[in-house]
Scaffold this active site. Structure first.
Site, PDB file in Angstrom:
ATOM      1  N   GLU A 201       3.418  32.428  -2.605  1.00  0.00           N
ATOM      2  CA  GLU A 201       1.407  33.039  -3.599  1.00  0.00           C
ATOM      3  C   GLU A 201       1.358  32.906  -4.553  1.00  0.00           C
ATOM      4  O   GLU A 201       1.610  35.248  -3.708  1.00  0.00           O
ATOM      5  CB  GLU A 201       0.846  32.103  -1.881  1.00  0.00           C
ATOM      6  CG  GLU A 201      -0.565  32.013  -2.270  1.00  0.00           C
ATOM      7  CD  GLU A 201      -0.849  31.536  -0.628  1.00  0.00           C
ATOM      8  OE1 GLU A 201      -1.260  30.437  -0.225  1.00  0.00           O
ATOM      9  OE2 GLU A 201      -0.385  32.275   0.192  1.00  0.00           O
TER      10      GLU A 201
ATOM     11  N   GLU B 165      -6.032  31.530   6.946  1.00  0.00           N
ATOM     12  CA  GLU B 165      -5.596  31.870   5.403  1.00  0.00           C
ATOM     13  C   GLU B 165      -6.679  32.595   4.786  1.00  0.00           C
ATOM     14  O   GLU B 165      -6.253  32.763   3.449  1.00  0.00           O
ATOM     15  CB  GLU B 165      -6.019  29.515   5.153  1.00  0.00           C
ATOM     16  CG  GLU B 165      -4.877  29.371   5.364  1.00  0.00           C
ATOM     17  CD  GLU B 165      -3.692  29.344   4.452  1.00  0.00           C
ATOM     18  OE1 GLU B 165      -3.796  30.287   3.817  1.00  0.00           O
ATOM     19  OE2 GLU B 165      -2.680  29.052   5.089  1.00  0.00           O
TER      20      GLU B 165
ATOM     21  N   ARG C 199       0.927  -1.228   0.246  1.00  0.00           N
ATOM     22  CA  ARG C 199       0.336  -0.394  -0.318  1.00  0.00           C
ATOM     23  C   ARG C 199       1.294   1.396  -0.011  1.00  0.00           C
ATOM     24  O   ARG C 199       1.295   1.325   0.811  1.00  0.00           O
ATOM     25  CB  ARG C 199      -1.088   0.043   1.483  1.00  0.00           C
ATOM     26  CG  ARG C 199      -1.976  -1.056   1.322  1.00  0.00           C
ATOM     27  CD  ARG C 199      -2.324  -1.152   0.212  1.00  0.00           C
ATOM     28  NE  ARG C 199      -3.734  -1.991   0.310  1.00  0.00           N
ATOM     29  CZ  ARG C 199      -3.999  -3.335  -0.904  1.00  0.00           C
ATOM     30  NH1 ARG C 199      -2.961  -2.406  -1.832  1.00  0.00           N
ATOM     31  NH2 ARG C 199      -5.144  -3.861  -0.855  1.00  0.00           N
TER      32      ARG C 199
ATOM     33  N   GLU D 127       4.652  34.247   0.362  1.00  0.00           N
ATOM     34  CA  GLU D 127       5.335  34.432  -0.306  1.00  0.00           C
ATOM     35  C   GLU D 127       5.825  32.917  -1.188  1.00  0.00           C
ATOM     36  O   GLU D 127       5.556  32.450  -0.866  1.00  0.00           O
ATOM     37  CB  GLU D 127       7.385  34.193   0.431  1.00  0.00           C
ATOM     38  CG  GLU D 127       8.420  34.438  -0.624  1.00  0.00           C
ATOM     39  CD  GLU D 127       9.437  34.426   0.293  1.00  0.00           C
ATOM     40  OE1 GLU D 127      10.695  34.422  -1.094  1.00  0.00           O
ATOM     41  OE2 GLU D 127       9.930  34.973   0.989  1.00  0.00           O
TER      42      GLU D 127
ATOM     43  N   SER E 210      -8.491  12.142  -1.038  1.00  0.00           N
ATOM     44  CA  SER E 210      -7.807  11.039  -1.791  1.00  0.00           C
ATOM     45  C   SER E 210      -8.098  10.321  -1.397  1.00  0.00           C
ATOM     46  O   SER E 210      -6.859   9.471  -1.322  1.00  0.00           O
ATOM     47  CB  SER E 210      -7.636  11.341  -3.591  1.00  0.00           C
ATOM     48  OG  SER E 210      -7.457  10.327  -4.145  1.00  0.00           O
ATOM     49  N   PRO E 211      -9.164   9.478  -0.712  1.00  0.00           N
ATOM     50  CA  PRO E 211      -8.512   8.429   0.335  1.00  0.00           C
ATOM     51  C   PRO E 211      -7.774   7.204  -0.124  1.00  0.00           C
ATOM     52  O   PRO E 211      -7.305   6.266   0.515  1.00  0.00           O
ATOM     53  CB  PRO E 211      -9.527   8.142   0.730  1.00  0.00           C
ATOM     54  CG  PRO E 211     -10.577   8.390  -0.081  1.00  0.00           C
ATOM     55  CD  PRO E 211     -10.288   9.164  -0.791  1.00  0.00           C
TER      56      PRO E 211
ATOM     57  N   GLU F 125      -5.417  35.650   2.113  1.00  0.00           N
ATOM     58  CA  GLU F 125      -5.602  35.193   1.199  1.00  0.00           C
ATOM     59  C   GLU F 125      -6.959  35.963   0.601  1.00  0.00           C
ATOM     60  O   GLU F 125      -6.786  36.034  -1.093  1.00  0.00           O
ATOM     61  CB  GLU F 125      -6.255  33.577   0.696  1.00  0.00           C
ATOM     62  CG  GLU F 125      -5.257  32.959   1.024  1.00  0.00           C
ATOM     63  CD  GLU F 125      -5.418  31.402   0.096  1.00  0.00           C
ATOM     64  OE1 GLU F 125      -6.489  31.076  -0.268  1.00  0.00           O
ATOM     65  OE2 GLU F 125      -4.635  30.311   0.141  1.00  0.00           O
TER      66      GLU F 125
END
Length: 177
Positions: A138, A90, A35, A136, A111-112, A94
């Site tokens: 971004e 955030e 896995r 920085e 996305s498990p 942003e």
């Protein structure tokens, strides 16, 4: 319900944001299988909603897809960081927005099948505008989109980002409850 059992694991790549681990797991019938797991510290996604029903999104170039995407503001959790504190940070960085109210909308697994990332979703309301201070490196642009237009964009696959799609539908369900 069948549960696999981890037998062993080895980090084969250690990066700045993610690690890659290869595990041996015991599967049905006692057989073993490999896995591959991408370890990620997790993140937040903030759904900023104005009183008129419009949402704040950011346009940001996403290197893996070589595309500019429209997304809700989001970011990576620092190890051990409280998700709500990360969401507040955030949103401000942003968009420049500060929320008078933050409602938890749940957690999603993007996305498990190979990724252990958890994204914590928050609805931000009672918004006050300030100045954005992106990290920085971004580069993004905040824009306000009507609720009807954003829903249409999601349904036309103009917004393929999973956390934004889930955030939009969870916010709508939360507001209708």
């Amino acid at each position: 319900m069948y549960i696999e059992k981890k037998i062993s694991g080895e980090i084969v790549y250690q990066g700045k944001i993610v690690n890659v681990r290869v595990d041996t797991a015991e599967v049905h019938g006692g057989r073993h299988a490999l896995r591959e797991v991408v370890e990620h510290p997790g993140g937040v996604c903030v759904v900023p909603l104005e009183a008129d029903g419009s949402f704040w999104c950011v346009r940001q170039f996403r290197y893996p897809f070589m595309e500019e995407l429209i997304e809700f503001p989001a970011g990576k959790l620092e190890r051990g960081e409280d998700p709500l504190a990360c969401a507040v940070r955030e949103l401000k960085e942003e968009t420049g927005l500060t929320a008078g109210r933050m409602d938890y909308l749940g957690t999603m697994y993007p996305s498990p099948g190979y990724l252990d990332e958890r994204i914590y979703l928050y609805l931000a309301t009672e918004l006050t505008q300030g100045e954005a201070t992106p990290d920085e490196g971004e580069f993004l642009t905040a824009e306000r989109i009507s609720g009807e237009r954003l829903l249409a964009m999601v349904m036309q696959n103009e917004v393929p980002d999973a956390k934004t799609v889930v955030g939009l539908f969870r916010a709508r369900a939360h507001l209708e409850a």
